[in-house]
Design a protein around this motif. Structure first.
Motif, PDB file in Angstrom:
ATOM      1  N   GLU A 138     -11.209   8.556 -11.514  1.00  0.00           N
ATOM      2  CA  GLU A 138     -12.533   7.909 -11.338  1.00  0.00           C
ATOM      3  C   GLU A 138     -13.635   8.661 -12.087  1.00  0.00           C
ATOM      4  N   LYS A 139     -13.243   9.688 -12.829  1.00  0.00           N
ATOM      5  CA  LYS A 139     -14.191  10.499 -13.614  1.00  0.00           C
ATOM      6  C   LYS A 139     -15.267  11.151 -12.729  1.00  0.00           C
ATOM      7  N   LEU A 140     -14.856  11.548 -11.544  1.00  0.00           N
ATOM      8  CA  LEU A 140     -15.802  12.198 -10.628  1.00  0.00           C
ATOM      9  C   LEU A 140     -15.715  13.717 -10.728  1.00  0.00           C
ATOM     10  N   ILE A 141     -14.628  14.189 -11.334  1.00  0.00           N
ATOM     11  CA  ILE A 141     -14.518  15.604 -11.688  1.00  0.00           C
ATOM     12  C   ILE A 141     -13.933  15.681 -13.097  1.00  0.00           C
ATOM     13  N   THR A 142     -14.113  16.837 -13.751  1.00  0.00           N
ATOM     14  CA  THR A 142     -13.552  17.019 -15.095  1.00  0.00           C
ATOM     15  C   THR A 142     -12.214  17.751 -14.977  1.00  0.00           C
ATOM     16  N   GLU A 143     -11.495  17.804 -16.115  1.00  0.00           N
ATOM     17  CA  GLU A 143     -10.229  18.560 -16.138  1.00  0.00           C
ATOM     18  C   GLU A 143     -10.501  20.020 -15.775  1.00  0.00           C
ATOM     19  N   LYS A 144     -11.625  20.540 -16.280  1.00  0.00           N
ATOM     20  CA  LYS A 144     -11.957  21.942 -15.994  1.00  0.00           C
ATOM     21  C   LYS A 144     -12.176  22.138 -14.475  1.00  0.00           C
ATOM     22  N   ASP A 145     -12.899  21.171 -13.868  1.00  0.00           N
ATOM     23  CA  ASP A 145     -13.092  21.230 -12.400  1.00  0.00           C
ATOM     24  C   ASP A 145     -11.738  21.242 -11.701  1.00  0.00           C
ATOM     25  N   ALA A 146     -10.837  20.356 -12.172  1.00  0.00           N
ATOM     26  CA  ALA A 146      -9.524  20.231 -11.527  1.00  0.00           C
ATOM     27  C   ALA A 146      -8.775  21.563 -11.592  1.00  0.00           C
ATOM     28  N   GLU A 147      -8.876  22.222 -12.746  1.00  0.00           N
ATOM     29  CA  GLU A 147      -8.195  23.517 -12.897  1.00  0.00           C
ATOM     30  C   GLU A 147      -8.765  24.539 -11.911  1.00  0.00           C
ATOM     31  N   GLN A 148     -10.097  24.530 -11.816  1.00  0.00           N
ATOM     32  CA  GLN A 148     -10.735  25.495 -10.893  1.00  0.00           C
ATOM     33  C   GLN A 148     -10.331  25.200  -9.451  1.00  0.00           C
ATOM     34  N   ILE A 149     -10.239  23.910  -9.121  1.00  0.00           N
ATOM     35  CA  ILE A 149      -9.842  23.539  -7.748  1.00  0.00           C
ATOM     36  C   ILE A 149      -8.411  24.019  -7.487  1.00  0.00           C
ATOM     37  N   ARG A 150      -7.543  23.772  -8.461  1.00  0.00           N
ATOM     38  CA  ARG A 150      -6.121  24.158  -8.285  1.00  0.00           C
ATOM     39  C   ARG A 150      -5.982  25.677  -8.194  1.00  0.00           C
ATOM     40  N   ALA A 151      -6.862  26.407  -8.885  1.00  0.00           N
ATOM     41  CA  ALA A 151      -6.787  27.875  -8.827  1.00  0.00           C
ATOM     42  C   ALA A 151      -7.099  28.373  -7.416  1.00  0.00           C
ATOM     43  N   GLY A 152      -7.781  27.528  -6.654  1.00  0.00           N
ATOM     44  CA  GLY A 152      -8.058  27.862  -5.252  1.00  0.00           C
ATOM     45  C   GLY A 152      -9.252  28.778  -5.093  1.00  0.00           C
ATOM     46  N   LYS A 153      -9.674  28.916  -3.853  1.00  0.00           N
ATOM     47  CA  LYS A 153     -10.839  29.724  -3.517  1.00  0.00           C
ATOM     48  C   LYS A 153     -10.339  30.734  -2.505  1.00  0.00           C
ATOM     49  N   THR A 154     -10.404  31.981  -2.894  1.00  0.00           N
ATOM     50  CA  THR A 154      -9.748  32.964  -2.027  1.00  0.00           C
ATOM     51  C   THR A 154     -10.722  33.714  -1.118  1.00  0.00           C
ATOM     52  N   ASP A 155     -12.065  33.540  -1.361  1.00  0.00           N
ATOM     53  CA  ASP A 155     -12.988  34.280  -0.484  1.00  0.00           C
ATOM     54  C   ASP A 155     -12.966  33.675   0.927  1.00  0.00           C
ATOM     55  N   LYS A 156     -13.589  34.397   1.838  1.00  0.00           N
ATOM     56  CA  LYS A 156     -13.516  33.979   3.252  1.00  0.00           C
ATOM     57  C   LYS A 156     -14.629  32.987   3.621  1.00  0.00           C
ATOM     58  N   LYS A 157     -15.500  32.705   2.656  1.00  0.00           N
ATOM     59  CA  LYS A 157     -16.681  31.867   2.953  1.00  0.00           C
ATOM     60  C   LYS A 157     -16.264  30.477   3.444  1.00  0.00           C
ATOM     61  N   VAL A 158     -16.953  30.016   4.494  1.00  0.00           N
ATOM     62  CA  VAL A 158     -16.629  28.678   5.010  1.00  0.00           C
ATOM     63  C   VAL A 158     -17.110  27.618   4.020  1.00  0.00           C
ATOM     64  N   VAL A 159     -16.533  26.435   4.119  1.00  0.00           N
ATOM     65  CA  VAL A 159     -16.922  25.330   3.237  1.00  0.00           C
ATOM     66  C   VAL A 159     -17.357  24.149   4.112  1.00  0.00           C
ATOM     67  N   ILE A 160     -17.928  23.151   3.475  1.00  0.00           N
ATOM     68  CA  ILE A 160     -18.366  21.965   4.222  1.00  0.00           C
ATOM     69  C   ILE A 160     -17.212  20.958   4.187  1.00  0.00           C
ATOM     70  N   SER A 161     -16.517  20.831   5.284  1.00  0.00           N
ATOM     71  CA  SER A 161     -15.332  19.956   5.348  1.00  0.00           C
ATOM     72  C   SER A 161     -15.724  18.607   5.958  1.00  0.00           C
ATOM     73  N   PRO A 162     -14.939  17.565   5.663  1.00  0.00           N
ATOM     74  CA  PRO A 162     -15.214  16.269   6.312  1.00  0.00           C
ATOM     75  C   PRO A 162     -15.071  16.398   7.826  1.00  0.00           C
ATOM     76  N   SER A 163     -15.953  15.720   8.555  1.00  0.00           N
ATOM     77  CA  SER A 163     -15.900  15.767  10.015  1.00  0.00           C
ATOM     78  C   SER A 163     -16.507  14.481  10.561  1.00  0.00           C
ATOM     79  N   LYS A 164     -15.958  14.004  11.675  1.00  0.00           N
ATOM     80  CA  LYS A 164     -16.548  12.790  12.267  1.00  0.00           C
ATOM     81  C   LYS A 164     -17.912  13.107  12.896  1.00  0.00           C
ATOM     82  N   TRP A 165     -18.234  14.383  12.985  1.00  0.00           N
ATOM     83  CA  TRP A 165     -19.527  14.775  13.572  1.00  0.00           C
ATOM     84  C   TRP A 165     -20.581  15.072  12.511  1.00  0.00           C
TER      85      TRP A 165
END
Ligand code: SF4
Ligand code: SF4
Length: 459
Positions: A138-165
């Motif tokens: 859908e062209k909502l991320i680039t190939e470079k974004d995809a690579e960064q996502i796949r590399a993962g995030k190893t720090d302990k910082k919380v993220v904003i996850s989907p929630s029904k609240w």
């Protein structure tokens, strides 16, 4: 049902608890402004003008979380400024959700995709690859974004996850041309649409947040609802903008113009919102049915601004989100000290002249939920509305020509800047190219811009 059962039940429990305890005044929604810094300078923005601050002027995370505990509101609307600039926004959202609150993140949409990419990267596993593929397709991320996502995030910082609240509550004031002109930056509408599409793919709840001004074209508003409904947005907040500001008197006395030349009066608001209940049948409009009747001019309500208190760096802002007569150290202190009987409009008479034209949701939406102007049959009406079927997505809305501005090669910032720097704008004390309005205030400069939009459209 129209609204999620868990959310409706939480709010109903809160109201019943206080009714049983006979609490005279209590909070329903906390408007939390952790900071007033913003990456945009929207025309007519009251916030970035009233509180001109820098990033160092912000509430601590502890104060933010503490203010929600203090007022006990079941819902917290994190606004600003742009809340996604707040350095510990993830911790703030996480903390509020852990307190059991319903959280709305009121954003201009520009950093949403970054935050959602962080979510995808956090603890990335192959199970998320189909989502990454869909976002790429859908062209909502680039190939470079995809690579960064796949590399993962190893720090302990919380993220904003989907929630029904939790809801992303995205500021949208029209289709592309209108919206980008108002926010004074080309490409913002497009970014909002892409962020909303990405959010829906990832399972977030999304609402849009629109302020209606004197020049707002109601037809465009309906097209906007149709378009965002086709993107499966979960709901829409809509409120009339108005101005009580000293600028009003100044413009009237110096330029000899009538207030109704600039501002959305009560009569105009009722006219603009006369079809709101019809919109509510087609789209999930947030707000009580009683408030919708009020906006459509079918009944009166009493202002209950104490139920939607605003907390910011200076304290608890009184009497309301729009007007500032003082800041208090505590919510209970504000409830005690403010002479609430001096505000609002009762039986058509403004107790304070600045309230005369106000029908905004932060003053009157809670009145509908709290039954302050109860009429027989209201309870049944509310139940019927809340438990009625949720309007289905309007997929024909994909045909709406939402991208009617810069993305089709019609740049328009020059026109916006010219209006902001006009002699009239400068005479009104506007800092060149640095005005704006989060939260439903209007001003002549904004009306100028909207008039230009209307003129342009009719060319
Ligand atoms: S009527 Fe409007 S401006 Fe007046 S106190 Fe209530 S919310 Fe504020
Ligand atoms: S109205 Fe615009 S400038 Fe003001 S805080 Fe919201 S996004 Fe920022």
């Amino acid at each position: 049902m129209r609204f999620p059962l868990a959310l409706t039940a939480k709010i109903a429990r809160h109201i019943i608890k206080h009714k049983v305890k006979r609490t005279p005044k209590f909070a329903m929604v906390l408007q939390l402004e952790p900071l007033h810094t913003c990456n945009l300078t929207c025309t007519g923005c009251g916030r970035i003008r009233e509180y001109s601050t820098s990033l160092k002027d912000m509430m601590s995370l502890e104060d933010c979380l503490g203010s929600a505990v203090e007022c006990e509101a079941p819902m917290v609307s994190i606004c600003g400024g742009e809340p996604l600039i707040y350095p510990t926004i993830e911790e703030l959202i996480d903390g509020l959700l852990h307190q059991g609150r319903i959280v709305y993140v009121c954003t201009n949409g520009m950093f949403m995709r970054k935050k959602m990419k962080d979510y995808l990267a956090k603890d990335f596993t192959i199970a998320r690859e189909p989502l990454v593929q869909q976002l790429l397709a859908e062209k909502l991320i680039t190939e470079k974004d995809a690579e960064q996502i796949r590399a993962g995030k190893t720090d302990k910082k919380v993220v904003i996850s989907p929630s029904k609240w939790m809801y992303w509550n995205v500021h949208i004031d029209g289709l592309e041309y209108t919206h980008d002109l108002i926010v004074e930056r080309e490409g913002v509408f497009k970014e909002c649409v892409e962020a909303i599409k990405m959010a829906k793919i990832l399972g977030y709840q999304v609402a849009t947040n629109t302020t209606v001004y004197k020049e707002t074209d109601v037809k465009e508003l309906e097209q906007m609802f149709e378009f965002f409904s086709s993107l499966e947005v979960d709901g829409h907040t809509i409120s009339p903008g108005y101005d009580y500001d000293a600028a009003k008197k100044d413009m009237v006395s110096r330029l000899g113009k009538k207030p109704e030349d600039f501002f959305l009066t009560r009569a105009m608001t009722k006219q603009k919102f006369k079809d709101i209940q019809k919109w509510g049948e087609r789209f999930t409009i947030f707000g009580t049915i009683v408030y919708q009747e009020f906006l459509a001019g079918k009944r009166e309500l009493t202002c209950t601004a104490w139920a939607i208190p605003t907390r910011n760096i200076k304290g608890w802002k009184a009497p309301c989100y729009l007007m500032t007569d003082g800041h208090y150290a505590g919510y209970q202190e504000m409830l005690r000290e403010v002479k609430w009987e001096n505000y609002g409009v009762v039986d058509g008479k403004a107790r304070d002249p600045r309230c005369e034209n106000c029908m905004v949701h932060c003053g009157y939406d809670p009145s509908g939920a709290l039954g302050t102007n109860y009429q027989s049959g209201d309870n049944w009406k509310n139940i019927k509305f809340n438990f009625g079927p949720k309007p289905k997505p309007y997929y024909a809305g994909r045909e709406v020509k939402a991208f009617n501005g810069v993305s089709i090669g019609k740049g328009h910032l020059a026109e916006a800047k010219a209006a902001i720097n006009s002699p009239r704008a400068l005479a009104n004390g506007l800092v060149p190219q640095a005005a704006g309005s989060c939260g439903g205030t209007s001003n002549p400069e904004r009306d100028d811009l909207l008039a230009k939009i209307a003129a342009k459209k009719s060319e």
